[in-house]
Scaffold this motif. Structure first.
Motif, PDB file in Angstrom:
ATOM      1  N   LEU A  52     -78.555  62.033  -4.998  1.00 34.76           N
ATOM      2  CA  LEU A  52     -78.520  60.885  -4.095  1.00 34.76           C
ATOM      3  C   LEU A  52     -79.327  61.155  -2.824  1.00 34.76           C
ATOM      4  O   LEU A  52     -80.103  60.303  -2.372  1.00 34.76           O
ATOM      5  CB  LEU A  52     -77.079  60.538  -3.732  1.00 34.76           C
ATOM      6  CG  LEU A  52     -76.208  59.951  -4.845  1.00 34.76           C
ATOM      7  CD1 LEU A  52     -74.804  59.685  -4.326  1.00 34.76           C
ATOM      8  CD2 LEU A  52     -76.809  58.673  -5.396  1.00 34.76           C
ATOM      9  N   ASP A 105     -82.952  60.978  -3.576  1.00 34.47           N
ATOM     10  CA  ASP A 105     -83.444  59.600  -3.694  1.00 34.47           C
ATOM     11  C   ASP A 105     -83.638  58.959  -2.324  1.00 34.47           C
ATOM     12  O   ASP A 105     -84.634  58.258  -2.091  1.00 34.47           O
ATOM     13  CB  ASP A 105     -82.465  58.762  -4.523  1.00 34.47           C
ATOM     14  CG  ASP A 105     -82.287  59.311  -5.931  1.00 34.47           C
ATOM     15  OD1 ASP A 105     -83.112  60.120  -6.360  1.00 34.47           O
ATOM     16  OD2 ASP A 105     -81.298  58.931  -6.584  1.00 34.47           O
ATOM     17  N   LEU A 159     -78.007  53.731  -3.852  1.00 38.82           N
ATOM     18  CA  LEU A 159     -77.028  54.807  -4.014  1.00 38.82           C
ATOM     19  C   LEU A 159     -76.089  54.504  -5.168  1.00 38.82           C
ATOM     20  O   LEU A 159     -75.799  55.367  -6.003  1.00 38.82           O
ATOM     21  CB  LEU A 159     -76.239  54.992  -2.718  1.00 38.82           C
ATOM     22  CG  LEU A 159     -76.983  55.557  -1.513  1.00 38.82           C
ATOM     23  CD1 LEU A 159     -76.052  55.647  -0.314  1.00 38.82           C
ATOM     24  CD2 LEU A 159     -77.577  56.915  -1.824  1.00 38.82           C
ATOM     25  N   SER A 187     -78.075  54.814  -8.536  1.00 36.64           N
ATOM     26  CA  SER A 187     -78.324  56.208  -8.908  1.00 36.64           C
ATOM     27  C   SER A 187     -77.041  56.885  -9.371  1.00 36.64           C
ATOM     28  O   SER A 187     -77.040  57.667 -10.326  1.00 36.64           O
ATOM     29  CB  SER A 187     -78.933  56.956  -7.721  1.00 36.64           C
ATOM     30  OG  SER A 187     -79.180  58.309  -8.039  1.00 36.64           O
ATOM     31  N   LEU A 188     -75.930  56.588  -8.699  1.00 39.82           N
ATOM     32  CA  LEU A 188     -74.647  57.174  -9.081  1.00 39.82           C
ATOM     33  C   LEU A 188     -74.233  56.723 -10.477  1.00 39.82           C
ATOM     34  O   LEU A 188     -73.754  57.520 -11.283  1.00 39.82           O
ATOM     35  CB  LEU A 188     -73.576  56.786  -8.067  1.00 39.82           C
ATOM     36  CG  LEU A 188     -72.163  57.262  -8.380  1.00 39.82           C
ATOM     37  CD1 LEU A 188     -72.106  58.779  -8.385  1.00 39.82           C
ATOM     38  CD2 LEU A 188     -71.169  56.688  -7.383  1.00 39.82           C
ATOM     39  N   GLY A 248     -84.185  57.059  -8.736  1.00 40.59           N
ATOM     40  CA  GLY A 248     -82.815  57.308  -9.174  1.00 40.59           C
ATOM     41  C   GLY A 248     -82.725  57.655 -10.644  1.00 40.59           C
ATOM     42  O   GLY A 248     -81.960  58.542 -11.047  1.00 40.59           O
ATOM     43  N   SER A 286     -81.469  61.458 -11.953  1.00 43.14           N
ATOM     44  CA  SER A 286     -80.301  61.656 -12.813  1.00 43.14           C
ATOM     45  C   SER A 286     -80.659  62.480 -14.043  1.00 43.14           C
ATOM     46  O   SER A 286     -79.837  63.255 -14.546  1.00 43.14           O
ATOM     47  CB  SER A 286     -79.706  60.308 -13.222  1.00 43.14           C
ATOM     48  OG  SER A 286     -80.632  59.569 -13.990  1.00 43.14           O
TER      49      SER A 286
END
Length: 348
Positions: A167, A170, A197, A200-201, A282, A286
């Motif tokens: 995060l 990014d 955020l 991406s999470l 993102g 990951s």
């Protein structure tokens, strides 16, 4: 190219993401250095909402950007930012004293043949922007703490650490794009930052959930290392990640490249650039940052070091055989259960 896409969709492509972690770390380090350099050298182009200023709005259908900018510059205004809106022109300058405001209004009215009272003025103080920035920082801190707590409880702290690093990765790169491009940072930009955020999470959680499932029962007789199992899981979430990114990024790209150029959607470009860059970075983080970092931490555990040493001593034949499989390894296979072919050979 269509053949590669078809194989990718069927899960027939086995990309060694984790094995190339040095490449990904190097690429990410280069992007971070470039982004930080942009932030230090250029800084962010803060909008009038954050630094305060005078905003003039008027209608002049026959004018162009250079004429408007020159008119304001000749009238004594500096830091002139010219934008087109559906209601005409919007020009932002530094905070001007009342006498200079009158001079600018008169110059604009004379240059474009307008009554002076039709050159509207709005004065914005920096205090409102400071409040927005403070609330955004508080929201970011709360968001990060909630992520750490959730991933630690649902998965483990090492996955939480990998997600947090991704995060931050990014955010810095997206901010660097703003620094180098000179795009204005507005409250809409902060909204875009907080949105990426969450995106991406989500991508990281999908990958981690598959890794957790595949590696849950790796034992002393496992036929693959943690690295190979994680890479196997990563490949089986690859098409889902790519599909999610493609579907999400198409409307954002339409706003950024079509809306701002053809329809003058200037107020949306600050938000759309953050979303566009953040979604791309993102997805990359990951797959190529969070997961390799997790594997690096997990391979230091004695349990997985023992598996790696045993497979290395046997030449890695069992691990190679499992790695070539196109399906995630079920728990039984991870613990060394015999295959159907082995059972038939024993009966013979």
């Amino acid at each position: 190219m269509s053949g590669i896409a078809r194989r990718l969709y069927r899960g027939e492509v086995d990309v060694d993401f984790v094995g190339r972690k040095k490449l990904w770390y190097g690429l990410s380090a280069a992007l971070l250095v470039i982004s930080i350099a942009g932030l230090l050298l250029n800084g962010l182009n803060l909008g009038v909402e954050f630094k305060g200023g005078s905003v003039f709005s008027f209608k002049a259908p026959t004018a162009n950007i250079e004429q408007v900018r020159t008119t304001f510059g000749d009238a004594g205004a500096h830091q002139v930012i010219v934008q087109t809106t559906s209601n005409g022109w919007r020009v932002t300058t530094e905070s001007l004293p009342p006498e200079e405001v009158t001079t600018v209004q008169k110059s604009v009215a004379d240059r474009f043949g307008l009554p002076q009272n039709q050159v509207n003025l709005q004065v914005i103080g920096a205090s409102w922007g400071d409040q927005v920035a403070d609330k955004a920082i508080i929201g970011l801190i709360v968001f990060m703490l909630a992520i750490i707590l959730y991933l630690t409880v649902a998965f483990e702290w090492k996955m939480a650490l990998g997600a947090i690093v991704a995060l931050l990765h990014d955010l810095v790169i997206t901010a660097g794009v703003y620094a180098w491009s000179g795009f204005e940072v507005t409250p809409a930009t902060l909204l875009g930052f907080l949105t990426i955020l969450g995106y991406s999470l989500y991508d990281a959680v999908v990958v981690f959930d598959m890794i957790k499932e595949v590696t849950a029962k790796l034992g002393t007789t496992s036929k693959m290392t943690y690295t190979q199992a994680a890479n196997n899981a990563l490949n089986h979430t690859l098409i889902r990640s790519l599909n999610t990114t493609l579907v999400a990024i198409l409307p954002v790209a339409a706003i950024l490249f079509i809306g701002t150029t053809l329809f003058g959607a200037g107020t949306l470009k600050d938000l759309s650039l953050a979303l566009f860059v953040g979604m791309l970075v993102g997805t990359y983080s990951s797959l190529c940052v969070a997961t390799p970092l997790l594997v690096t931490l997990k391979e230091r555990e004695p349990r997985y070091q023992a598996i790696a040493r045993r497979l290395a001593a046997t030449g890695g034949k069992a691990a190679t055989a499992v790695k070539s499989s196109r399906q995630p390894v079920p728990a039984g296979a991870a613990n060394g259960a015999a295959s159907d072919a082995d059972k038939r050979n024993k009966k013979k």
